[in-house]
Design an enzyme around this catalytic site. Sequence first.
Site, PDB file in Angstrom:
ATOM      1  N   LYS A  13      -7.049 -42.431 -44.642  1.00 20.36           N
ATOM      2  CA  LYS A  13      -7.375 -41.004 -44.579  1.00 20.36           C
ATOM      3  C   LYS A  13      -7.638 -40.436 -45.971  1.00 20.36           C
ATOM      4  O   LYS A  13      -8.608 -39.714 -46.182  1.00 20.36           O
ATOM      5  CB  LYS A  13      -6.218 -40.207 -43.930  1.00 20.36           C
ATOM      6  CG  LYS A  13      -5.929 -40.591 -42.491  1.00 20.36           C
ATOM      7  CD  LYS A  13      -4.881 -39.686 -41.854  1.00 20.36           C
ATOM      8  CE  LYS A  13      -3.507 -39.758 -42.482  1.00 20.36           C
ATOM      9  NZ  LYS A  13      -2.833 -41.077 -42.317  1.00 20.36           N
ATOM     10  N   ARG A  87       0.323 -33.188 -37.656  1.00 18.21           N
ATOM     11  CA  ARG A  87       0.965 -34.434 -37.238  1.00 18.21           C
ATOM     12  C   ARG A  87       1.814 -34.252 -35.989  1.00 18.21           C
ATOM     13  O   ARG A  87       2.401 -35.220 -35.513  1.00 18.21           O
ATOM     14  CB  ARG A  87       1.877 -34.934 -38.368  1.00 18.21           C
ATOM     15  CG  ARG A  87       1.258 -36.048 -39.229  1.00 18.21           C
ATOM     16  CD  ARG A  87       2.215 -36.293 -40.364  1.00 18.21           C
ATOM     17  NE  ARG A  87       2.184 -37.587 -40.943  1.00 18.21           N
ATOM     18  CZ  ARG A  87       1.620 -37.859 -42.130  1.00 18.21           C
ATOM     19  NH1 ARG A  87       0.954 -36.944 -42.787  1.00 18.21           N
ATOM     20  NH2 ARG A  87       1.717 -39.056 -42.641  1.00 18.21           N
ATOM     21  N   ARG A 126      -0.946 -52.300 -51.026  1.00 17.75           N
ATOM     22  CA  ARG A 126      -1.166 -51.129 -51.898  1.00 17.75           C
ATOM     23  C   ARG A 126      -0.005 -50.992 -52.876  1.00 17.75           C
ATOM     24  O   ARG A 126      -0.199 -50.751 -54.068  1.00 17.75           O
ATOM     25  CB  ARG A 126      -1.284 -49.878 -51.010  1.00 17.75           C
ATOM     26  CG  ARG A 126      -1.345 -48.555 -51.737  1.00 17.75           C
ATOM     27  CD  ARG A 126      -1.833 -47.446 -50.814  1.00 17.75           C
ATOM     28  NE  ARG A 126      -0.761 -46.752 -50.107  1.00 17.75           N
ATOM     29  CZ  ARG A 126      -0.932 -45.809 -49.184  1.00 17.75           C
ATOM     30  NH1 ARG A 126      -2.137 -45.445 -48.833  1.00 17.75           N
ATOM     31  NH2 ARG A 126       0.083 -45.226 -48.603  1.00 17.75           N
ATOM     32  N   ARG A 138       4.803 -45.489 -54.403  1.00 15.93           N
ATOM     33  CA  ARG A 138       5.377 -44.482 -53.515  1.00 15.93           C
ATOM     34  C   ARG A 138       6.687 -44.984 -52.919  1.00 15.93           C
ATOM     35  O   ARG A 138       6.778 -46.130 -52.478  1.00 15.93           O
ATOM     36  CB  ARG A 138       4.396 -44.177 -52.385  1.00 15.93           C
ATOM     37  CG  ARG A 138       3.388 -43.116 -52.749  1.00 15.93           C
ATOM     38  CD  ARG A 138       2.389 -42.897 -51.657  1.00 15.93           C
ATOM     39  NE  ARG A 138       2.973 -42.590 -50.351  1.00 15.93           N
ATOM     40  CZ  ARG A 138       2.267 -42.175 -49.309  1.00 15.93           C
ATOM     41  NH1 ARG A 138       0.958 -42.021 -49.422  1.00 15.93           N
ATOM     42  NH2 ARG A 138       2.849 -41.922 -48.163  1.00 15.93           N
ATOM     43  N   ARG A 149       7.547 -44.891 -40.263  1.00 14.51           N
ATOM     44  CA  ARG A 149       6.373 -44.004 -40.329  1.00 14.51           C
ATOM     45  C   ARG A 149       5.432 -44.286 -39.152  1.00 14.51           C
ATOM     46  O   ARG A 149       4.847 -43.368 -38.576  1.00 14.51           O
ATOM     47  CB  ARG A 149       5.642 -44.179 -41.672  1.00 14.51           C
ATOM     48  CG  ARG A 149       6.430 -43.584 -42.843  1.00 14.51           C
ATOM     49  CD  ARG A 149       5.958 -44.108 -44.194  1.00 14.51           C
ATOM     50  NE  ARG A 149       4.622 -43.677 -44.550  1.00 14.51           N
ATOM     51  CZ  ARG A 149       3.885 -44.266 -45.514  1.00 14.51           C
ATOM     52  NH1 ARG A 149       4.377 -45.288 -46.192  1.00 14.51           N
ATOM     53  NH2 ARG A 149       2.694 -43.814 -45.783  1.00 14.51           N
TER      54      ARG A 149
HETATM   55  P1  AMP Z   1       1.254 -39.110 -46.183  1.00 15.50           P
HETATM   56  O1  AMP Z   1       0.986 -39.033 -47.644  1.00 15.50           O
HETATM   57  O2  AMP Z   1       0.277 -38.299 -45.374  1.00 15.50           O
HETATM   58  O3  AMP Z   1       1.360 -40.525 -45.692  1.00 15.50           O
HETATM   59  O4  AMP Z   1       2.682 -38.426 -45.931  1.00 15.50           O
HETATM   60  C1  AMP Z   1       3.859 -38.956 -46.530  1.00 15.50           C
HETATM   61  C2  AMP Z   1       5.088 -38.352 -45.833  1.00 15.50           C
HETATM   62  O5  AMP Z   1       5.089 -36.931 -46.014  1.00 15.50           O
HETATM   63  C3  AMP Z   1       5.159 -38.560 -44.335  1.00 15.50           C
HETATM   64  O6  AMP Z   1       5.716 -39.822 -43.975  1.00 15.50           O
HETATM   65  C4  AMP Z   1       6.070 -37.395 -43.928  1.00 15.50           C
HETATM   66  O7  AMP Z   1       7.433 -37.656 -44.263  1.00 15.50           O
HETATM   67  C5  AMP Z   1       5.577 -36.281 -44.843  1.00 15.50           C
HETATM   68  N1  AMP Z   1       4.453 -35.519 -44.241  1.00 15.50           N
HETATM   69  C6  AMP Z   1       3.171 -35.461 -44.691  1.00 15.50           C
HETATM   70  N2  AMP Z   1       2.425 -34.655 -43.925  1.00 15.50           N
HETATM   71  C7  AMP Z   1       3.249 -34.210 -42.930  1.00 15.50           C
HETATM   72  C8  AMP Z   1       3.073 -33.371 -41.793  1.00 15.50           C
HETATM   73  N3  AMP Z   1       1.868 -32.823 -41.509  1.00 15.50           N
HETATM   74  N4  AMP Z   1       4.154 -33.126 -41.004  1.00 15.50           N
HETATM   75  C9  AMP Z   1       5.357 -33.660 -41.293  1.00 15.50           C
HETATM   76  N5  AMP Z   1       5.606 -34.474 -42.321  1.00 15.50           N
HETATM   77  C10 AMP Z   1       4.560 -34.753 -43.148  1.00 15.50           C
END
Ligand code: AMP
Length: 195
Positions: A13, A87, A126, A138, A149
């Site tokens: 994404k 989400r 990654r 990360r 996740r």
């Molecule tokens: P990402 O970078 O999109 O993979 O997000 C990393 C982490 O941030 C996720 O595993 C969640 O813990 C949190 N997170 C990111 N976006 C959301 C969202 N829209 N709703 C809830 N938690 C989020």
Amino acid sequence: MNIILLGPPGAGKGTQAERLVENHGLVQLSTGDMLRQAKASGTEMGKRVAEVMERGELVTDEIVVGLIEEKLTTSDAKGFIFDGFPRTLAQADALGALLEKTGQRLDAVIELKVDDKILVDRIVGRAEQARAAGQPVRADDNAETLNQRLEAYHAQTAPLIDYYAQKGALNSVDAMGDIDTIAGELSAIVKTATA
Ligand code: AMP
């Protein structure tokens, strides 16, 4: 122009959102990036969300909707690519209401489809690449957290696929191939949706 990129962790994404920024002049809104920034800057909210993120669980709807609302109501951008938001169904409803309130519409939802097995290899890869290059890794890019996740994705986010299909907004793309080919497919969807 408002586009949602939907897909599991590691589906690409972020990478594809960057391509859409380059090719269509949109502004990327990544809730993951916003939450990591909050964590890095040590705000109260950042401290609260850090543990949740490290467990691979979702942060509360209230917090992420608040972050998005602030951006939507203060930015003069012509449109956004939502990367990692919504989400949950509650977030999707909140986004619909916010777009309506700010006089905007949702142009397309693009689902990036990737098999779980490939996602684990991609994310672990990654992390290894970043480590080898001396870059920060990360905290949630490890096999154990990734399983959580993915579970959160299937339980809480995957229902959005039907939600947006019923609204006639869903476009699904096979995201297991070459990055440039996928970027081309996304560009075509965006052009059609906004023609
Ligand atoms: P990402 O970078 O999109 O993979 O997000 C990393 C982490 O941030 C996720 O595993 C969640 O813990 C949190 N997170 C990111 N976006 C959301 C969202 N829209 N709703 C809830 N938690 C989020």
